[in-house]
Design an enzyme around this catalytic site. Structure first.
Site, PDB file in Angstrom:
ATOM      1  CG  ASP A   7      -2.060   0.960   1.143  1.00  0.00           C
ATOM      2  OD1 ASP A   7      -2.370   1.408   0.023  1.00  0.00           O
ATOM      3  OD2 ASP A   7      -2.661   1.275   2.184  1.00  0.00           O
TER       4      ASP A   7
ATOM      5  CG  HIS B 120       0.721   2.502  -9.589  1.00  0.00           C
ATOM      6  ND1 HIS B 120       0.306   2.000  -8.373  1.00  0.00           N
ATOM      7  CD2 HIS B 120      -0.287   3.310 -10.026  1.00  0.00           C
ATOM      8  CE1 HIS B 120      -0.887   2.492  -8.080  1.00  0.00           C
ATOM      9  NE2 HIS B 120      -1.262   3.281  -9.058  1.00  0.00           N
TER      10      HIS B 120
ATOM     11  CD  GLU C 187     -12.900  -4.949  -2.666  1.00  0.00           C
ATOM     12  OE1 GLU C 187     -13.776  -5.703  -2.198  1.00  0.00           O
ATOM     13  OE2 GLU C 187     -11.732  -5.332  -2.909  1.00  0.00           O
ATOM     14  CG  ASN C 188      -7.324  -2.200  -6.317  1.00  0.00           C
ATOM     15  OD1 ASN C 188      -6.428  -3.017  -6.134  1.00  0.00           O
ATOM     16  ND2 ASN C 188      -7.610  -1.260  -5.435  1.00  0.00           N
ATOM     17  CD1 TRP C 189     -12.223  -5.304 -10.607  1.00  0.00           C
ATOM     18  CD2 TRP C 189     -11.534  -4.458 -12.552  1.00  0.00           C
ATOM     19  NE1 TRP C 189     -11.595  -6.313 -11.303  1.00  0.00           N
ATOM     20  CE2 TRP C 189     -11.168  -5.826 -12.496  1.00  0.00           C
ATOM     21  CE3 TRP C 189     -11.193  -3.720 -13.686  1.00  0.00           C
ATOM     22  CZ2 TRP C 189     -10.485  -6.455 -13.541  1.00  0.00           C
ATOM     23  CZ3 TRP C 189     -10.512  -4.347 -14.723  1.00  0.00           C
ATOM     24  CH2 TRP C 189     -10.167  -5.704 -14.652  1.00  0.00           C
TER      25      TRP C 189
ATOM     26  CG  LEU D 216      -6.572  -8.227   7.844  1.00  0.00           C
ATOM     27  CD1 LEU D 216      -7.245  -9.498   8.316  1.00  0.00           C
ATOM     28  CD2 LEU D 216      -5.129  -8.508   7.454  1.00  0.00           C
TER      29      LEU D 216
END
Length: 233
Positions: free
Chosen positions: A12, A29, A59-61, A183
């Site tokens: 992260d 990135h 969820e990253n979509w 988490l």
């Protein structure tokens, strides 16, 4: 030091790292992939048999399409460049997640790398891609229902065999970088007794020395699994 067979990491802070330096998120990135390369090699050197990296969640979509596209391009470049090194180090690549939903070009590179490294035996590198811990549990339930497994027959081992991590040990230690203390839907079933380590260091700055600090912290812990300290001493 307690045994460390499986290390899992929530990588992260790439975006925040870039923002703090006045850079585009893409630069964070890119820097993060270099850190991933370094940590994989360090874990191989240390003889850690299983390393799982939280690479892209379900969820990253929801992120901007341009960023998602950049992430998958970066992943393809990383895997293509790293495949010879994985083979040289005898590191087997596995994917945890719904690979069929990924872009076709990404799937092709992933499947090629997974197939090429299938015979490697020194270490397992798991990429949690298009991954959701809740969905993994739901998927396992659906598989067992399709097999008409009766409630009284169901065991923990049978359930674990339907997870993406089937045949692997649960994580001994989960590291999360960049200061978040959760988490985030990661290895929910498998992490029941995992030790947790949180650091404020952003992922691009999580180098080998930071990993050694996390492992030193882990080495000082006592894993009791419900027993008393005297029983496990």
């Amino acid at each position: 030091m307690p045994p460390l067979t499986h290390l899992a990491i929530i990588m992260d802070g790439n975006g925040r790292w870039a923002k703090a330096r006045g850079l585009e998120r893409s630069a964070g990135h890119k820097a993060g992939t270099e850190t991933a390369r370094e940590i994989v090699r360090e874990c191989r050197k240390l003889g850690i048999p299983y390393l799982t990296l939280y690479t892209f969640s379900k969820e990253n979509w929801s992120r901007p399409k341009q960023e998602v596209g950049f992430l998958f391009n970066l992943l393809r470049e990383f895997l293509s460049a790293e495949l010879p090194s994985l083979l040289e180090q005898s590191i087997r690549l596995n994917v945890l997640g719904e690979m069929d939903e990924l872009p076709m070009a990404t799937r092709q590179v992933l499947r090629h790398a997974v197939d090429k490294t299938a015979g490697c035996t020194a270490m397992n590198l798991n990429l949690a891609l298009n991954y959701s811990g809740r969905l993994e549990i739901l998927r396992a339930c659906q598989a067992l229902l399709r097999r008409d497994v009766r409630p009284e027959e169901l065991t923990e081992d049978m359930f674990a065999a339907e997870l993406y991590t089937s045949g692997m040990p649960d994580p001994d230690l989960i590291i999360r970088t960049s200061g978040e203390l959760r988490l985030s839907n990661y290895l929910l079933f498998q992490s029941a007794y995992s030790e947790l380590y949180f650091t404020d260091v952003a992922w691009p700055d999580f180098h080998a020395a930071e990993l050694q600090a996390a492992l030193a912290d882990y080495a000082a812990r006592q894993r009791r699994f419900g027993a008393t300290g005297e029983q496990t001493a």
